[in-house]
Design an enzyme around this catalytic site. Structure first.
Site, PDB file in Angstrom:
ATOM      1  N   HIS A  18       4.747   6.122   4.438  1.00 14.62           N
ATOM      2  CA  HIS A  18       4.502   5.283   3.272  1.00 14.62           C
ATOM      3  C   HIS A  18       4.051   3.905   3.737  1.00 14.62           C
ATOM      4  O   HIS A  18       4.765   3.214   4.442  1.00 14.62           O
ATOM      5  CB  HIS A  18       5.760   5.162   2.405  1.00 14.62           C
ATOM      6  CG  HIS A  18       5.944   6.314   1.474  1.00 14.62           C
ATOM      7  ND1 HIS A  18       5.155   6.499   0.362  1.00 14.62           N
ATOM      8  CD2 HIS A  18       6.810   7.337   1.477  1.00 14.62           C
ATOM      9  CE1 HIS A  18       5.538   7.587  -0.277  1.00 14.62           C
ATOM     10  NE2 HIS A  18       6.540   8.135   0.388  1.00 14.62           N
ATOM     11  N   GLU A 132       0.691  16.197  -3.195  1.00 18.05           N
ATOM     12  CA  GLU A 132       0.551  15.151  -4.218  1.00 18.05           C
ATOM     13  C   GLU A 132      -0.731  14.358  -3.967  1.00 18.05           C
ATOM     14  O   GLU A 132      -0.737  13.126  -3.969  1.00 18.05           O
ATOM     15  CB  GLU A 132       1.773  14.233  -4.198  1.00 18.05           C
ATOM     16  CG  GLU A 132       3.081  14.990  -4.375  1.00 18.05           C
ATOM     17  CD  GLU A 132       4.315  14.107  -4.303  1.00 18.05           C
ATOM     18  OE1 GLU A 132       5.282  14.393  -5.013  1.00 18.05           O
ATOM     19  OE2 GLU A 132       4.309  13.130  -3.530  1.00 18.05           O
ATOM     20  N   CYS A 234      11.529   8.323  -7.223  1.00 22.09           N
ATOM     21  CA  CYS A 234      10.678   7.152  -7.006  1.00 22.09           C
ATOM     22  C   CYS A 234      10.060   6.649  -8.306  1.00 22.09           C
ATOM     23  O   CYS A 234       9.852   5.452  -8.468  1.00 22.09           O
ATOM     24  CB  CYS A 234       9.585   7.459  -5.987  1.00 22.09           C
ATOM     25  SG  CYS A 234       8.537   8.857  -6.418  1.00 22.09           S
TER      26      CYS A 234
END
Length: 331
Positions: A18, A132, A234
């Site tokens: 990330h 995703e 999240c």
């Protein structure tokens, strides 16, 4: 972190899953004025995807984590959609603060690739549940749309950073599209349940078509109801932080011209040296398109976005904005 990765370099740099430390370091620089925070953020952005990126994620050749090539050479949105737009935010931040024209050019290409080839009409992005992720151009299936809430929020943040670099309604139109569509669909009316993913079409029976072969990995059919609890939580906190930051998406000011990007009933104070400009909006938007803007505290120029979906404005516009010279107190 600075000593290990940049100064001594005794810890090999590896593209993280990330990309958020870069944005955090830029914010720290903006709050403190300490340039070494900005320099470290720039270092992390520029080393990514290079030969010095020793431990980079090899999944899909680095595409999943946007480590497939150096930042300035990237021209197509690839990999995990949330991670991608956060990294593009950092690229835009560095371009803004350092004047790096190669990064700015890359940001323009990446943004254009997203909104013309990989974005749903709602502003949702990341069409595939596998990773995703972004996929091929125009692969925007309604029933299987993943369109994670965090990805839409991240795209709004990226668009807002591009607005700081250049005033073009292509960015503010995208923000509006997300606020009222791809983001708004995420939350239940009571504010207690959320969609992690935001499909454009739900056919409940289709989710049961593979029930006789549940042991075979099959198609990921989206949820038909919002959830109150998530295994990967999240989206709810991201929604909670996005709502109060929407105010930061309304205006930018270059000291000469006040740019009106979003239409919401509000009173805002803009500091210009020793002077404070107060801008007041009165509107029921989006219930109707009537917006009254009053400026007090001094004469100024304002630039009002004419939404891209509206074709009834006959005045002159520059990159989607109509410019007006207004006197103190004028509406």
């Amino acid at each position: 972190i600075e000593k290990r990765f940049k100064i001594d370099q005794d810890t090999p740099f590896s593209s993280p899953g990330h990309e958020e430390i870069e944005m955090a370091l830029v914010r720290l620089f903006e709050c403190t004025g300490e340039k070494r925070y900005l320099d470290l953020a720039e270092y992390f952005v520029l080393i990514r995807g290079t030969e010095a990126d020793k431990g980079k994620d090899t999944l899909d050749g680095g595409l999943y984590s946007q480590a497939h090539k150096p930042a300035a050479q990237q021209d197509e949105a690839e990999g995990h959609a949330v991670r991608a737009v956060y990294f593009y935010c950092a690229m835009a931040d560095i371009a803004f603060h350092t004047g790096n024209q190669e990064l700015l050019a890359a940001c323009r290409k990446l943004f254009a690739d997203i909104i013309t080839k990989k974005m749903y009409i709602t502003g949702g992005i990341g069409s595939s549940s596998r990773g995703e992720a972004f996929t091929l151009p125009y692969d925007l299936n309604n029933e299987l749309a993943y369109a994670e809430t965090c990805a839409a929020i991240g795209l709004a943040f990226f668009a807002n950073r591009m607005l700081k670099l250049e005033n073009d309604s292509v960015y503010s139109d995208t923000i509006e599209r997300i606020i009222y569509n791809g983001f708004l669909s995420s939350t239940s009316l009571d504010g207690k349940a959320f969609f992690y993913e935001n499909p454009l079409e739900i056919i409940p029976m289709m989710s049961k078509r593979d029930r006789s072969c549940t042991w075979i990995p099959g198609i990921h059919w989206p949820q038909t109801q919002r959830s109150e609890v998530f295994e990967c939580s999240c989206c709810p906190p991201n929604i909670a932080r996005f709502i109060p930051t929407i105010t930061n998406l309304m205006y930018t000011d270059d000291g000469q011209t006040l740019f009106v990007h979003q239409f919401m009933q509000a009173e805002t104070k803009i500091s210009r040296g020793q002077k404070t400009i107060t801008v007041t909006q009165k509107t029921a938007y989006p219930e109707n398109g009537k917006v009254r803007i009053t400026v007090t505290g001094g004469d100024t120029r304002i630039a009002v976005r004419i939404p891209g979906w509206f074709d009834g404005y006959t005045g002159k516009t520059v990159k989607g904005y109509a410019y007006f010279d207004v006197k103190d107190g004028e509406t």
